[in-house]
Design a protein around this motif. Structure first.
Motif, short mmCIF file in Angstrom:
data_model
loop_
_atom_site.label_atom_id
_atom_site.label_comp_id
_atom_site.label_asym_id
_atom_site.label_seq_id
_atom_site.Cartn_x
_atom_site.Cartn_y
_atom_site.Cartn_z
N ASN A 228 0.92 -1.22 -0.22
CA ASN A 228 -0.25 0.08 0.08
C ASN A 228 0.82 1.30 -0.02
O ASN A 228 0.17 2.40 0.24
CB ASN A 228 -0.99 -0.05 1.17
N GLY A 230 2.12 2.41 -2.44
CA GLY A 230 1.72 3.11 -3.93
C GLY A 230 2.58 2.54 -4.88
O GLY A 230 2.74 3.17 -5.79
N LYS A 231 3.35 1.59 -4.70
CA LYS A 231 4.41 0.85 -5.85
C LYS A 231 3.56 0.84 -7.16
O LYS A 231 4.18 1.25 -8.15
CB LYS A 231 5.12 -0.39 -5.39
N SER A 232 2.40 -0.04 -7.15
CA SER A 232 1.91 -0.13 -8.45
C SER A 232 1.36 1.24 -9.01
O SER A 232 1.64 1.48 -10.47
CB SER A 232 0.58 -0.88 -8.21
N THR A 233 0.84 2.24 -8.24
CA THR A 233 0.45 3.31 -8.55
C THR A 233 1.66 4.19 -9.41
O THR A 233 1.40 4.88 -10.27
CB THR A 233 -0.34 4.13 -7.57
N SER A 247 -4.59 -1.83 -6.44
CA SER A 247 -5.77 -2.38 -5.49
C SER A 247 -5.54 -1.82 -4.17
O SER A 247 -4.45 -1.46 -3.38
CB SER A 247 -5.44 -3.88 -5.28
N ASN A 334 5.85 8.93 -0.59
CA ASN A 334 4.58 9.06 -1.69
C ASN A 334 3.19 9.64 -0.74
O ASN A 334 3.51 9.54 0.43
CB ASN A 334 4.07 7.65 -2.13
N LYS A 335 2.26 9.96 -1.76
CA LYS A 335 1.03 10.49 -1.06
C LYS A 335 1.28 11.87 -0.34
O LYS A 335 0.85 12.23 0.58
CB LYS A 335 0.44 9.57 -0.09
N ASP A 337 0.29 14.51 -1.38
CA ASP A 337 -1.01 15.08 -1.35
C ASP A 337 -2.13 15.19 -0.28
O ASP A 337 -2.80 15.94 0.15
CB ASP A 337 -1.80 14.63 -2.70
N LEU A 338 -1.65 14.20 0.59
CA LEU A 338 -2.64 13.94 1.73
C LEU A 338 -1.83 14.23 2.96
O LEU A 338 -2.40 14.53 4.09
CB LEU A 338 -2.53 12.45 1.98
N SER A 359 3.53 12.58 -5.24
CA SER A 359 2.18 11.85 -5.22
C SER A 359 2.06 11.10 -6.58
O SER A 359 1.90 11.61 -7.77
CB SER A 359 1.07 13.00 -5.23
N ALA A 360 2.11 9.93 -6.33
CA ALA A 360 1.92 9.09 -7.62
C ALA A 360 0.54 9.15 -8.19
O ALA A 360 0.41 9.00 -9.28
CB ALA A 360 2.21 7.51 -7.11
N LYS A 361 -0.30 9.00 -7.24
CA LYS A 361 -2.02 9.29 -7.65
C LYS A 361 -1.98 10.53 -8.61
O LYS A 361 -2.87 10.36 -9.39
CB LYS A 361 -2.82 9.18 -6.71
P1 GDP Z 1 1.46 -1.24 -3.56
O1 GDP Z 1 0.72 -2.00 -2.51
O2 GDP Z 1 2.59 -0.71 -3.07
O3 GDP Z 1 1.41 -1.47 -4.87
O4 GDP Z 1 0.31 0.14 -3.47
P2 GDP Z 1 -0.89 0.66 -4.54
O5 GDP Z 1 -0.33 1.22 -5.82
O6 GDP Z 1 -1.74 -0.61 -4.71
O7 GDP Z 1 -1.35 1.76 -3.84
C1 GDP Z 1 -2.21 1.39 -2.67
C2 GDP Z 1 -3.38 2.64 -2.26
O8 GDP Z 1 -2.74 3.99 -2.37
C3 GDP Z 1 -4.27 2.63 -3.71
O9 GDP Z 1 -5.53 2.82 -3.13
C4 GDP Z 1 -3.68 3.93 -4.32
O10 GDP Z 1 -4.84 4.50 -4.93
C5 GDP Z 1 -3.26 4.74 -3.00
N1 GDP Z 1 -2.27 5.79 -3.64
C6 GDP Z 1 -1.02 5.33 -4.19
N2 GDP Z 1 -0.37 6.42 -4.29
C7 GDP Z 1 -1.05 7.56 -3.88
C8 GDP Z 1 -0.76 8.88 -3.74
O11 GDP Z 1 -0.06 9.51 -4.07
N3 GDP Z 1 -1.79 9.77 -3.03
C9 GDP Z 1 -3.11 9.00 -2.45
N4 GDP Z 1 -3.78 9.80 -1.80
N5 GDP Z 1 -3.20 7.87 -2.61
C10 GDP Z 1 -2.30 7.12 -3.35
#
Ligand code: GDP
Length: 456
Positions: A228, A230-233, A247, A334-335, A337-338, A359-361
């Protein structure tokens, strides 16, 4: 290894295209083509000219073609070379090649055109190898390195040093002829100096291999972080596509995904990995083990962390676990923005660790991150180092040369007789010669040219 045959092969990729180029090389290349060509007498034409006409099998017209002539020795192989540009149909190409073979040509083996170029002195061995690299280069940097090597690259530098070493070798050989009289023709101090100079060049070339090789292969880059983070994002943001599944459930990136990202002409092989925390369920555990394996094979590690949900001590703990000497490392929060917290200010990162928040998202600071990836892995190493070794065969020969020279140096420090010195110098000359092909064996050539495709 080389025959007197005239060889023929398709030099463009097989399949249907606007045109196909069939190439012949050898003493009879022009005569054989002339026997199936109608338009004019090719034997009476100048080198480097192009002729329109028909290829005919008896009375049957196979195609309208353009024939380019290169008369020996002004050609790639230094032999007579003919290139027939025909319409790119498989049928036409096969008909023409079969016809040329019936008229006396033989089918070329893989790399045979380039092998002939080497054996006839048109290219040295490292340049011939660069042809293969050039053909397969898939990034601007790989193309650059291969092109530099093709144009002489480090062979020129090595040849100059080799010549100087040969001079000493012959002086020492001469001493052997006058062994009774105890004379020294080879100035030991100058020899010592030359060895020092050559060793510096060898060191530089051997070091360049590491970077040269990654440029050729791409830089293995691992994105690691807890579930979580945000690696995939991030992977999607970098690649601008929805390749990895994003996810909400922790630990869904079960397998590793590999993608290639091109930054400033360098290929980065991005590997998205499962979370790095200790996993309980077995599928996830396999993913974690794989992550560690991938990290060990990578050149650049991007540690991604969730700046909102992770404490400063957890982040520091992760970095301590992941950061290894010799591995380029980048910490990415990451994140952003939050995050309204002061978490980042509390963080005590080890000295020398590059850091960026993104912010990856929301796609914030992604371009800046790309530039940092480039800086961390390549930096300014490319700009002031044009000469680069990318071939494992070359680096092995360079290392063996260095070892032989260090034996020579030792022999000079604890004086040994001229015949021992001569032996070690010969050894060094032998390994240096292997690189450019001044010294070569059939096995070595076989090995190199078999990797080429037919027609090259
Ligand atoms: P992974 O398990 O590291 O691959 O994480 P994911 O890419 O699946 O992201 C996990 C959650 O974090 C998802 O709900 C994403 O939408 C959220 N997320 C990822 N990057 C960001 C970001 O930069 N900002 C916010 N607010 N949410 C993010």
């Amino acid at each position: 290894m080389i025959t007197n045959d005239t060889i023929v092969a398709l030099s463009t990729p097989p399949g249907t295209g606007a045109i196909g180029v069939i190439r012949l090389s050898g003493k009879d290349a022009i005569a054989i083509t002339n026997a199936v060509f109608s338009g004019k007498d090719l034997l009476k034409q100048d080198s480097h000219t192009i002729h329109f006409g028909l290829i005919k099998d008896g009375e049957i017209i196979i195609d309208e073609v353009l024939v380019s002539l290169f008369v020996a020795p002004k050609s790639y192989t230094k032999e007579n070379v003919v290139e027939i540009s025909c319409h790119g149909s498989n049928y036409i190409i096969q008909q023409i090649i079969n016809l040329l073979i019936r008229k006396g040509a033989s089918a070329a083996r893989p790399g045979e055109f380039t092998l002939r170029a080497f054996l006839n002195g048109g290219l040295d061995l490292s340049q011939a190898e660069a042809v293969a690299d050039l053909i397969s280069s898939d990034s601007a940097a790989a193309h650059n390195v291969a092109m530099n090597q093709l144009r002489g690259g480090f062979s020129t530098e090595l040849n100059v040093l080799r010549e100087q070493l040969i001079h000493f070798a012959s002086m020492i050989e001469l001493e052997l002829d006058f062994a009774e009289e105890d004379v020294e023709f080879a100035n030991r101090d100058q020899l010592q100096e030359l060895i020092g100079k050559i060793t510096l060049v060898l060191n530089k070339l051997i070091r360049s291999f590491e970077l040269g090789n990654v440029i050729k292969q791409g830089i293995n880059t691992v994105i690691a972080g807890r579930p979580n983070a945000g690696k995939s994002t991030l992977l999607n943001a970098l690649l601008n596509e929805d390749r990895a599944i994003v996810s909400e459930i922790a630990g869904t990136t079960r397998d590793t995904i590999e993608e290639v990202l091109n930054i400033n002409g360098i290929n980065f092989r991005l590997i998205d990995t499962a979370g790095i925390r200790e996993a309980t369920d077995t599928i996830e555990a396999i993913g974690v083990e794989k992550t560690m394996q991938k990290i060990n094979q990578s050149a650049l590690l991007v540690y991604l962390f969730d700046v909102v949900n992770l404490s400063a001590s957890e982040i520091e703990e992760d970095i301590l676990r992941l950061h290894k000497p010799g591995l380029a490392f980048l910490a990415v929060a990451n994140k952003m923005d939050l995050s309204f917290s002061d978490r980042l200010k509390e963080l005590k990162l080890p000295a020398g660790i590059q850091f960026i928040s993104i912010s990856a998202k929301q796609n914030q600071h992604i371009e800046e991150l790309k530039q940092l990836l480039y800086d961390a892995a390549v930096g300014d190493k490319l700009s002031n180092n044009h000469t680069m070794v990318t071939n494992i065969r070359h680096v092995e020969a360079l290392e063996k040369t260095r070892a032989a020279l260090s034996d020579v140096a030792e022999g000079l420090n604890n004086p040994v007789t001229s015949d021992f010195l001569a032996m070690d110098i010969k050894q060094a000359l032998y390994y240096l010669g292997l690189i450019t092909g001044v010294v070569s064996t059939d096995d070595l050539l076989e090995n190199i040219f078999n990797k080429f495709c037919i027609g090259k």
